[in-house]
Design a protein around this motif. Structure first.
Motif, PDB file in Angstrom:
ATOM      1  N   TRP A  62      57.931   9.334  48.483  1.00 29.83           N
ATOM      2  CA  TRP A  62      57.356   7.946  48.645  1.00 29.83           C
ATOM      3  C   TRP A  62      56.167   8.627  49.912  1.00 29.83           C
ATOM      4  N   ALA A  63      55.147   8.618  49.780  1.00 33.05           N
ATOM      5  CA  ALA A  63      54.260   8.931  51.567  1.00 33.05           C
ATOM      6  C   ALA A  63      54.319   8.166  52.142  1.00 33.05           C
ATOM      7  N   ASP A  64      53.935   8.067  53.562  1.00 31.64           N
ATOM      8  CA  ASP A  64      53.516   6.903  54.474  1.00 31.64           C
ATOM      9  C   ASP A  64      52.436   6.065  53.536  1.00 31.64           C
ATOM     10  N   GLY A  65      52.756   4.278  53.857  1.00 33.15           N
ATOM     11  CA  GLY A  65      52.066   3.485  53.763  1.00 33.15           C
ATOM     12  C   GLY A  65      52.263   3.904  51.909  1.00 33.15           C
ATOM     13  N   ALA A  66      53.087   3.993  51.016  1.00 33.51           N
ATOM     14  CA  ALA A  66      52.517   4.310  49.772  1.00 33.51           C
ATOM     15  C   ALA A  66      52.400   3.041  49.425  1.00 33.51           C
ATOM     16  N   ASP A  67      52.239   2.465  48.280  1.00 34.87           N
ATOM     17  CA  ASP A  67      51.936   1.572  47.148  1.00 34.87           C
ATOM     18  C   ASP A  67      53.016   0.846  46.183  1.00 34.87           C
ATOM     19  N   PHE A  68      53.399   0.154  45.571  1.00 37.44           N
ATOM     20  CA  PHE A  68      54.688   0.377  44.719  1.00 37.44           C
ATOM     21  C   PHE A  68      54.328   1.879  44.381  1.00 37.44           C
ATOM     22  N   PHE A  69      53.455   1.727  43.147  1.00 40.64           N
ATOM     23  CA  PHE A  69      53.114   2.953  42.657  1.00 40.64           C
ATOM     24  C   PHE A  69      53.032   4.094  42.997  1.00 40.64           C
ATOM     25  N   GLY A  70      52.547   4.333  44.663  1.00 39.92           N
ATOM     26  CA  GLY A  70      52.866   5.350  45.518  1.00 39.92           C
ATOM     27  C   GLY A  70      54.535   6.122  44.992  1.00 39.92           C
ATOM     28  N   TYR A  71      55.545   5.694  44.637  1.00 42.08           N
ATOM     29  CA  TYR A  71      56.890   5.972  44.779  1.00 42.08           C
ATOM     30  C   TYR A  71      56.583   6.695  43.763  1.00 42.08           C
ATOM     31  N   SER A 109      62.954   8.108  60.611  1.00 41.70           N
ATOM     32  CA  SER A 109      63.343   6.143  60.230  1.00 41.70           C
ATOM     33  C   SER A 109      63.247   5.552  59.366  1.00 41.70           C
ATOM     34  N   SER A 110      61.539   5.909  58.418  1.00 41.26           N
ATOM     35  CA  SER A 110      61.207   5.852  57.132  1.00 41.26           C
ATOM     36  C   SER A 110      61.847   5.054  56.531  1.00 41.26           C
ATOM     37  N   TRP A 111      61.307   3.929  55.830  1.00 38.69           N
ATOM     38  CA  TRP A 111      62.758   3.476  54.596  1.00 38.69           C
ATOM     39  C   TRP A 111      61.568   2.689  53.194  1.00 38.69           C
ATOM     40  N   ALA A 112      62.458   3.357  52.097  1.00 32.71           N
ATOM     41  CA  ALA A 112      61.456   3.509  50.582  1.00 32.71           C
ATOM     42  C   ALA A 112      61.115   1.263  51.047  1.00 32.71           C
ATOM     43  N   LEU A 113      60.995   0.829  49.706  1.00 38.19           N
ATOM     44  CA  LEU A 113      60.800  -0.688  49.389  1.00 38.19           C
ATOM     45  C   LEU A 113      62.069  -1.341  49.580  1.00 38.19           C
ATOM     46  N   SER A 114      61.912  -2.891  49.831  1.00 39.37           N
ATOM     47  CA  SER A 114      62.905  -3.199  50.198  1.00 39.37           C
ATOM     48  C   SER A 114      63.388  -3.599  49.277  1.00 39.37           C
ATOM     49  N   ARG A 128      65.559  12.936  55.208  1.00 39.76           N
ATOM     50  CA  ARG A 128      65.220  13.588  55.945  1.00 39.76           C
ATOM     51  C   ARG A 128      64.980  13.678  57.165  1.00 39.76           C
ATOM     52  N   ARG A 129      65.378  15.244  57.980  1.00 35.75           N
ATOM     53  CA  ARG A 129      65.054  15.115  59.615  1.00 35.75           C
ATOM     54  C   ARG A 129      64.067  14.112  59.338  1.00 35.75           C
ATOM     55  N   ALA A 130      63.830  14.521  61.049  1.00 33.74           N
ATOM     56  CA  ALA A 130      62.685  13.064  61.846  1.00 33.74           C
ATOM     57  C   ALA A 130      61.431  14.678  61.907  1.00 33.74           C
ATOM     58  N   GLY A 171      62.576  11.043  51.305  1.00 36.19           N
ATOM     59  CA  GLY A 171      62.781  11.059  50.147  1.00 36.19           C
ATOM     60  C   GLY A 171      64.330  11.009  50.430  1.00 36.19           C
ATOM     61  N   ALA A 172      64.867  10.205  49.521  1.00 40.05           N
ATOM     62  CA  ALA A 172      65.745  10.434  49.082  1.00 40.05           C
ATOM     63  C   ALA A 172      67.026  10.050  48.115  1.00 40.05           C
TER      64      ALA A 172
END
Length: 196
Positions: free
Chosen positions: A48-57, A13-18, A26-28, A35-36
């Motif tokens: 990206w990782a959970d809670g990543a900031d802009f530079f974490g992508y 259910s994780s989304w990348a930056l808006s 990936r599967r849950a 990744g996408a």
């Protein structure tokens, strides 16, 4: 155990930056970074990782496309269409040709999974999905317009059944189309001259 199997089949259910707007494909319950890919033909994917900031992508090689376990295979779709065509032939034999055609058009309409458009000169026709946010009515007929303004001229017709909409409209008004064609011809001529 059955519950874990269901969880594993569900998409993460994780989304990348808006600004990116990609859902993790990936599967849950995965351990890797999210990744996408933008499409099945992408040679790269967004990570990206959970809670990543802009530079974490990161933009990495490889394609990630989530395919749920219950996704219909090509053989299943061919079988489904074979049954539909046989039913249409039966309707033609038992009722009428018009009934068979209406049945096939309905089947084609309800089988649409992504937008499709065909341009013919100044006109376009296509099927697309209405956003779930708009809570579409079960059936609607309306006009398309050349712009978002309330007083914009009508450009065509739109028919919606549930979330699927069929639209047939002109891309530009007749007077603007002539100007558009002239500018395209000039641009093409300049391109050919520069290529020589």
């Amino acid at each position: 155990m059955r519950r874990l199997g269901r969880l594993w089949r569900r998409q993460c259910s994780s989304w990348a930056l808006s600004s990116v707007g990609l859902r993790c494909q990936r599967r849950a319950g995965h351990d890797e970074p999210h990744g996408a890919s933008y499409s099945a033909r992408s040679t790269m994917h967004h990570s990206w990782a959970d809670g990543a900031d802009f530079f974490g992508y990161r933009w990495l090689p490889g394609t990630i496309r989530y395919r749920p376990t219950l996704t219909r295979s090509r053989a299943f779709r061919v079988g489904e269409w074979t049954v539909s065509v046989l039913l249409a032939l039966l309707l033609w034999w038992a009722v009428s040709l018009v009934t068979a055609i209406v049945f096939l058009i309905g089947e084609l309409w309800l089988s649409v999974r992504r937008p499709h458009f065909v341009d013919v000169g100044r006109f376009t026709a296509g099927v697309f999905f209405v956003s779930r946010k708009n809570s579409p009515p079960s059936f609607a007929v309306g006009f398309t317009r050349y712009g978002p303004e309330a007083d914009a001229r009508r450009s065509g017709l739109q028919v919606s059944i549930g979330r699927r909409s069929l639209m047939v409209c002109a891309l530009l008004p007749r007077d603007e189309w002539a100007d558009y064609k002239r500018r395209n011809a000039e641009r093409e001529a300049r391109r050919k001259d520069s290529a020589r």
